[in-house]
Design an enzyme around this catalytic site. Sequence first.
Site, PDB file in Angstrom:
ATOM      1  N   HIS A  67       5.243   2.457  11.002  1.00 26.50           N
ATOM      2  CA  HIS A  67       4.187   2.898  11.912  1.00 26.50           C
ATOM      3  C   HIS A  67       4.602   4.113  12.732  1.00 26.50           C
ATOM      4  CE1 HIS A  67       2.622  -1.117  10.941  1.00 26.50           C
ATOM      5  NE2 HIS A  67       1.457  -0.542  11.137  1.00 26.50           N
TER       6      HIS A  67
ATOM      7  N   CYS B  68       4.100  -9.529   9.995  1.00 24.88           N
ATOM      8  CA  CYS B  68       4.517  -8.386  10.811  1.00 24.88           C
ATOM      9  C   CYS B  68       3.984  -8.483  12.242  1.00 24.88           C
ATOM     10  CB  CYS B  68       4.064  -7.063  10.186  1.00 24.88           C
ATOM     11  SG  CYS B  68       2.297  -6.918   9.906  1.00 24.88           S
TER      12      CYS B  68
ATOM     13  N   TRP C  68      -8.826 -11.743  11.033  1.00 24.99           N
ATOM     14  CA  TRP C  68      -9.154 -10.331  11.142  1.00 24.99           C
ATOM     15  C   TRP C  68     -10.608 -10.043  10.781  1.00 24.99           C
ATOM     16  CZ3 TRP C  68      -4.153  -7.571   8.982  1.00 24.99           C
ATOM     17  CH2 TRP C  68      -3.096  -7.839   9.873  1.00 24.99           C
TER      18      TRP C  68
ATOM     19  N   SER D  51       0.826  -1.206   0.000  1.00 30.08           N
ATOM     20  CA  SER D  51       0.000   0.000   0.000  1.00 30.08           C
ATOM     21  C   SER D  51       0.858   1.253   0.000  1.00 30.08           C
ATOM     22  CB  SER D  51      -0.926   0.007   1.220  1.00 30.08           C
ATOM     23  OG  SER D  51      -0.181  -0.038   2.419  1.00 30.08           O
TER      24      SER D  51
END
Length: 762
Positions: free
Chosen positions: A701, A650, A568, A440
């Site tokens: 992040h 991750c 998820w 992304s």
Amino acid sequence: MVKSAVLGFPRIGTGRAIKKAVESYWAGNSSAEQLAEAAKAVRKERWETIKNAGVDIIPSGDFTLYDHLLDHSYNFGVIPQRYVEQKLSGLDTYFAMGRGKQDREKGIDVVASEMGKFFDSNYHIVKVDHEPSTEFKLNFNQQLVEYEEAKALGIITRPVLFGPITYLSLVRKSRDAPADFEPLQLLDKLIPVYKELLSQLKDAGVEAVQIDEPILVLDKAEAYGAEYKKVYEALAPVAPKITITTAYGRVGKSLDYLKDLPISSLHLDLDREPKQLDAAIEAVKDTKLGLELGLISGRNIWKADLKAAKALAQKAVDVIGTDRVVVSTSSSLLHCPISLKVEKKLTAQQLSWLSFAEEKCEEVAALAGALNGKESALFEQNTNDISARREFERSSDPAVRERVAGITEQMLSRQSPFPTRREAQKKLKLPKFPTTTIGSFPQTKEIRQARAKFGKNELTQQEYEAAMEAEIKYAVDFQERIGLDLFVHGEPERNDMVQYFGEQLNGFIFTQLGWVQSYGSRYVRPPIVVSDVSRTAPMTVRWSAYAQSLTDKPMKGMLTGPVTILNWSFPRADISKEVQSKQLALALRDEVVDLANAGIQAIQVDEPAIREGLPLRKADWDNYLKWAVDSFRLSTSGVGDDTQVHSHFCYSDFGDIFPHIQRLDADVISIEASKADLKLLDVFKTYGYSNEIGPGVYDIHSPRVPSEQEIKDRIAAMAKVLPVDLLVINPDCGLKTRGWKETEESLSNLVAAARWARETFA
């Protein structure tokens, strides 16, 4: 009388109030005082919601602006020196610990603390460094402040805090600490600070506290009997009455020592592990210890079967009496959306299946009422709704079931072993140390606005697709300009890496406002699996093929893997996760084949949640890992040798399952590494790795930009452990949450470092 309790409640606020307030503060558009007022308003709303639902025991002290484990470290004075040196305000120091901070004009540059998954959930905790010299002090008694705040509103609460053993088990061992050091060795230093905190609560009139010790559901806790005895014998004389909570799994043999601790009550997760109730009743029946029965799930969104829950609770009531039994949620409700009342697009039938945090509070209260001989109208309606849901579950899609039944071993393997595939994949013409991203690119305001307008029919299909094509072209041109090697299309059309796929598959339903916190100000709206899953048409081919048409560089197709989509989402409760995962795998297998047939030469199937879904008890690992790995292989094995299959992982500790990561047999894996100071490299020293590997070279992040030298240093560290001809250079994760300016600076430094590596390690 049987009482009701809730262990915790979502902290995000109606309308994502905390996200908006925190991000406004970060952007410099509001003050610390305004942020504090927004937080106070959300806490008030939470307490009143729980009280109005009729719950007896209401939690406080579980609120956070970023993460509750980070709060605990900060409140106990554990602030690593690198943050102290920045000379920031207390609030900015706290946020810097969570997300890093960079201000070149002021000379501020500090990396974030490590993140990890909270047990087997998609919630991320912030793991602050601890070392032998770490000292503790009561920096801030959050539990007392929130208790007094609620009391001023006329609401008496039960303060919540991490237990000391769980806290020290979750934090990070500093990389500079001696090899034989473990944070649990700091227990004797930590106990006096807990005593100080708890004695302040008792002096303030607090009658009971909730001490969360979920570490008790792990195998290693069975050896902690002496530590638990030491801690709670020290705390009990100065503390209010203590309830220890043990969410997320079964207590197991730890019950042998828990029953003798000087505590008031023990909470058990009976949603996950109902079979542990009999042993618990037997253990406490001749003691004064109460049982708090976690019968209402804090992890899923399905309406509880109150009739079945009542029958289970009655077993405890019949033996130890009503005064020693509390019915509660199985865990904090932070894993659930706030309320069904704001969902306007779900059908009446769908609404009748579901229960969010507010409704779960009502269920807990109704269950306690029924055990006290006062069954409410809600209890009767629940029985009817459960019956209707069971009837719906009996329906299925025969074609999907037959296809799953027809899976063969041959479908789980690529045509040839990796060395043969690697030769075939040389047609990609990638250089040594090839550079790529995880998928992304920044989701800008313009992208979000276009998606919102399309959803409101303010843009036609043609106009929306033209807008997305323009974003893709920008991303492709950007990658050409900075010199990346393996391109991605940037995913502008995707709202979320799971929701996007769920919306195009049969078997899912979606909320409008069912937000759940993932970490910090990052919230997701998990899809809900309600029936058999299948694909009706290609989902990503149109966008990847368009992107490939814009460049001669190879384009990487981007998919989310079956285990991650399942973990998820909120999965079905009536069939196994294995069956659901394989249904998803078959749908994705078709997509992988279609991408390859459309000329996409590299395809990434992300599985960041494969470690997250690992059962907490090792006795349960083998079955899960078998079907989870098989699901990935089923998804990716339908293509020829010349298609390069990638996967990404991750924010999880993969050391325990690395042999299974190898068994995925992906041509290239990328793994978050820089946020954890490259400690994952130790795993490669132990196991080695024969396929291509991209340990992340910078943390995405955090808003800070890594220097070129910083990335060079990380590549050099990797080159000491891994064969340089297998190394791929990429960030830790996708760049969706970042801005374009920092993305360009960071990736330009990454490309320059890769060029240096080609010259240095020629």
